[in-house]
Enzyme design. Structure first.
Site, PDB file in Angstrom:
ATOM      1  N   ASP A 186       0.783  -1.246   0.000  1.00 57.30           N
ATOM      2  CA  ASP A 186       0.000   0.000   0.000  1.00 57.30           C
ATOM      3  C   ASP A 186       0.816   1.298   0.000  1.00 57.30           C
ATOM      4  OD1 ASP A 186      -1.589  -2.095   0.820  1.00 57.30           O
ATOM      5  OD2 ASP A 186      -2.285  -1.134   2.646  1.00 57.30           O
ATOM      6  N   ASP A 189      -5.324   1.090   9.539  1.00 53.39           N
ATOM      7  CA  ASP A 189      -5.228   1.968   8.373  1.00 53.39           C
ATOM      8  C   ASP A 189      -5.859   3.339   8.605  1.00 53.39           C
ATOM      9  OD1 ASP A 189      -4.196  -0.384   7.399  1.00 53.39           O
ATOM     10  OD2 ASP A 189      -5.954  -0.896   6.188  1.00 53.39           O
ATOM     11  N   GLU A 218     -10.535  -2.345   4.408  1.00 53.31           N
ATOM     12  CA  GLU A 218      -9.189  -1.834   4.675  1.00 53.31           C
ATOM     13  C   GLU A 218      -9.043  -0.440   4.052  1.00 53.31           C
ATOM     14  OE1 GLU A 218      -6.498  -5.851   4.781  1.00 53.31           O
ATOM     15  OE2 GLU A 218      -6.810  -5.040   2.784  1.00 53.31           O
TER      16      GLU A 218
HETATM   17  C1  FRU Z   1      -3.981  -3.550   2.702  1.00 48.12           C
HETATM   18  C2  FRU Z   1      -3.347  -3.998   3.994  1.00 48.12           C
HETATM   19  C3  FRU Z   1      -3.690  -3.044   5.114  1.00 48.12           C
HETATM   20  C4  FRU Z   1      -2.552  -3.234   6.075  1.00 48.12           C
HETATM   21  C5  FRU Z   1      -1.385  -3.463   5.149  1.00 48.12           C
HETATM   22  C6  FRU Z   1      -0.357  -4.407   5.682  1.00 48.12           C
HETATM   23  O1  FRU Z   1      -3.325  -3.990   1.574  1.00 48.12           O
HETATM   24  O2  FRU Z   1      -3.742  -5.327   4.294  1.00 48.12           O
HETATM   25  O3  FRU Z   1      -4.956  -3.259   5.680  1.00 48.12           O
HETATM   26  O4  FRU Z   1      -2.354  -2.128   6.909  1.00 48.12           O
HETATM   27  O5  FRU Z   1      -1.920  -3.973   3.942  1.00 48.12           O
HETATM   28  O6  FRU Z   1       0.772  -4.432   4.881  1.00 48.12           O
END
Ligand code: FRU
Length: 505
Positions: free
Chosen positions: A24, A152, A203
Site C-alpha cells: 500500500d 489503516d 481496509e
Molecule cells: C492492505 C493492507 C492493510 C494493512 C497493510 C499491511 O493492503 O492489508 O490493511 O495495513 O496492507 O501491509
C-alpha cells in the site's frame, strides 16, 4: 548496492521501490514543495513480512527520489498502513508553535501465546520535512482490544468543526474518531456494516469533500474503502467508494445500502488513498493506488523488486446519468515523457486486416476515438511475440453488441504463477452518438485504460515474455472507423530527456 531499473518487466514510469517488497501507498502528504510517498515495505525480502514505511519524494509526481526508510518496527510492533498530515498550527505541540508533519499509522504485534495479532494506532512526527521521524513517547494512541482488524487510519482536518477526524477500518465497517491534538481520540460514529460490498475485510479508508461538477458550494463527501481478497471471488482485492454527507462526526451514504460503486474495473488497483494538503483549486484530489492484487501479489514474476504503484490520478466528482460519480484523470505532468508522437484521423479498420500502429510499443500513451460501424468487436492489440504455437497478446477491446469494454490478458504472457491471473474481464460502457473514446497507458508490465471521460477505469498488470512489441488496431465481424488517434511513445523516467516532433498521418 546498485539497482537495475532496466529489467524487462520493471515499470519505467510507475513508482517501484529500489528493491524488495512494496504494497500500500501510505502517508501521502504535500509540504514545502515536495510530494511525499511512503509505502508498505519489507526491506529484506520480495514477499510480504515485517512492515516498515519506505519513503520517496517528488516535485512533479513523475520522477521520484528514494529516501531512507522512514518508520521501523519498534516495541509496539510492525508498521502497517496509515496517513500523514501537516499540523499547520502545532495542535500536537510537537513543533514549538510552527508547522510540521505527523504520521498516524497502525502498529501490529502478536498477542503472546496466541496466533492472533493486535492492531493499535500510533503517531510519529518529523521536524525536518519528512527526512527523519520521532515516534511519540505515548504510543499507541488508540486501541480497542475487541477488534482484531483495527487499522489503516486516515486523518484530516475538518475545518467547519475545527478538529481532526480519523477514519479507521474495523473488520466489516469503519470507525470514525475526532481529536484536537492528534494524540487523544474520541469515538464519533461508525459506517458501513450494511453498505456496499462486503466480499472481503474492509481496509484502507479515505474520506474527503469534492465539489460536484466543480461548482463551489455544491460539495459531496467521498468515502473510499478497499476490500480484501476473497478466495471465492475471481476479482480478488479491489476498491469501492460511497458518495454522501459528512458533518464532522458522521458519514451518511446518499445511495441505497446495496449500491456498489467500484473505483476501478481492472484487477490491479488496491489500497488507493489521496494526498493531504496537495496544492490546487479544490476541484480535485490526488490519488495513487498499489498496482497489485492480494490474490497473487506475493507471486508475481518480477525481479529484485516486487510491487508498483498506479499512475497518480486526479479525482473529481461529476453528475452523470446514473448519479454522482468519481472521475479519474492522469496528470498533465506526464506529457513531459512523450517522445514526439503520431496522429491519425479517419481510418477504417476492416475485419481480418489489422492496422499496425507501431513496431515497438514498449512504453506508450494513446488516445483513440472509434465510431461504431458493422464490427461486432474492435480495439487494440498489444502483441508480444510467439512461443511454440501460442501468439501472445493483450487485447483492449469493445464488444459492440454487449456494450462492454474489456481487457483480455489470458495470453498476455507469464500467468503460471496463479490460476486466476489469466483472465478476460469487462465493464459496461455506453457509446454515446456511436462513439467510444479510450486513453491507454502501457508500461513494461501494466496497462491503465481510461474511458467514459474518466468515469470508467481499468488497471491491469501484464507480464509479457518478450516485452510488448507491435501495437495493432483490429476489428471482427465488420468494420469500425477510427475518427482520430494520437500515439505517443514515452521515455523512461530513468532516461535522460529527449524530444521529437509529432507526425500527422
Ligand atoms: C492492505 C493492507 C492493510 C494493512 C497493510 C499491511 O493492503 O492489508 O490493511 O495495513 O496492507 O501491509
Amino acid at each position: 548496492m546498485k539497482h537495475t531499473y532496466n529489467h524487462p518487466l520493471r515499470p519505467q514510469f510507475h513508482f517501484t521501490s529500489e528493491a524488495h517488497w512494496l504494497n500500500d501507498p501510505n502517508g501521502m502528504v504535500y509540504f514545502d514543495g515536495e510530494y511525499h510517498l511512503f509505502y508498505q515495505h519489507h526491506p529484506e525480502s520480495t514477499v510480504w513480512g515485517p512492515m516498515h514505511w519506505g519513503h520517496a519524494i517528488s516535485r512533479d509526481l513523475v520522477r521520484w527520489e528514494h529516501q531512507p526508510i522512514a518508520l521501523y518496527p519498534d516495541r509496539n510492533g510492525t508498521i502497517f498502513s496509515g496517513s500523514a498530515v501537516v499540523d499547520w498550527h502545532d495542535t500536537s505541540g510537537f513543533f514549538d508553535g510552527g508547522a510540521g508533519l505527523v504520521a498516524i499509522y497502525t502498529q501490529t504485534e502478536m498477542i503472546e501465546g496466541s496466533d492472533q495479532s493486535k492492531q493499535r494506532q500510533s503517531i510519529a512526527y518529523s521536524r525536518d520535512n519528512g527526512r527523519t521521524w520521532i515516534a511519540f513517547a505515548g504510543n499507541p494512541v488508540l486501541a480497542d482490544e475487541r477488534c482484531p482488524d483495527f487499522r489503516d487510519p486516515k486523518v484530516f482536518w475538518h475545518e467547519a468543526s475545527k478538529h481532526w477526524v480519523m477514519v479507521l477500518a474495523a473488520g466489516d465497517r469503519l470507525f470514525l474518531y475526532t481529536s484536537n491534538n492528534l494524540q487523544d481520540w474520541t469515538f464519533a460514529s461508525e459506517f458501513g456494516a450494511a453498505d456496499g460490498s462486503h466480499d472481503g475485510v474492509w481496509e484502507c479508508p479515505d474520506l474527503f469533500a469534492l465539489p460536484v461538477d466543480g461548482r463551489k458550494g455544491n460539495e459531496k463527501w467521498v468515502m473510499i474503502v478497499s476490500i480484501g481478497d476473497n478466495e471465492q471471488m475471481p476479482e480478488g482485492s479491489r476498491t469501492q467508494y460511497f458518495v454522501g454527507e459528512f458533518d464532522g462526526r458522521t458519514f451518511v451514504n446518499d445511495n441505497s445500502p446495496e449500491t456498489i460503486l467500484w473505483m476501478d474495473h481492472g484487477r490491479d488497483n488496491y489500497a488507493g488513498v489521496t494526498w493531504s494538503d496537495a496544492p490546487g483549486n479544490g476541484e480535485d484530489r490526488l490519488l495513487i493506488g498499489w498496482m497489485n492484487n492480494w490474490k497473487y501479489a506475493n507471486l508475481i514474476p518480477t525481479g529484485e523488486w516486487r510491487g508498483a504503484m498506479t499512475l497518480p490520478r486526479k479525482l473529481s466528482l461529476e453528475q452523470r446519468a446514473g448519479g454522482i460519480r468519481l472521475i479519474q484523470h492522469t496528470l498533465d505532468a506526464l506529457d513531459g515523457l512523450r517522445l514526439g508522437g503520431t496522429e491519425w484521423s479517419d481510418l477504417t479498420i476492416e475485419s481480418g486486416h489489422n492496422q499496425l500502429l507501431a513496431e515497438q510499443g514498449e512504453l506508450l500513451e494513446m488516445a483513440v476515438e472509434f465510431e461504431l460501424g458493422t464490427a461486432a468487436e474492435f480495439g487494440i492489440k498489444l502483441k508480444s511475440g510467439t512461443r511454440g504455437d501460442v501468439e501472445y497478446e493483450t487485447i483492449v477491446g469493445y464488444d459492440a453488441a454487449a456494450g462492454e469494454l474489456f481487457i483480455d490478458r489470458t495470453k498476455a504472457g507469464d500467468s503460471a504463477f496463479h490460476p486466476q491471473f489469466a483472465c478476460k474481464h469487462g465493464a459496461s460502457l455506453a457509446a454515446p452518438n456511436g462513439r467510444v473514446k479510450l486513453r491507454l497507458w502501457v508500461d513494461r508490465s501494466s496497462v491503465e485504460l481510461f474511458a467514459d471521460e474518466g468515469g470508467l477505469v481499468m488497471t491491469d498488470q501484464l507480464f509479457p515474455h518478450a516485452g510488448n512489441d507491435s501495437i495493432e488496431l483490429y476489428a471482427t465481424g465488420g468494420s469500425v472507423r477510427v475518427v482520430s488517434l494520437q500515439y505517443y511513445p514515452l521515455q523512461s523516467v530513468y532516461a535522460s530527456s529527449t524530444t521529437k516532433e509529432t507526425v500527422q498521418k
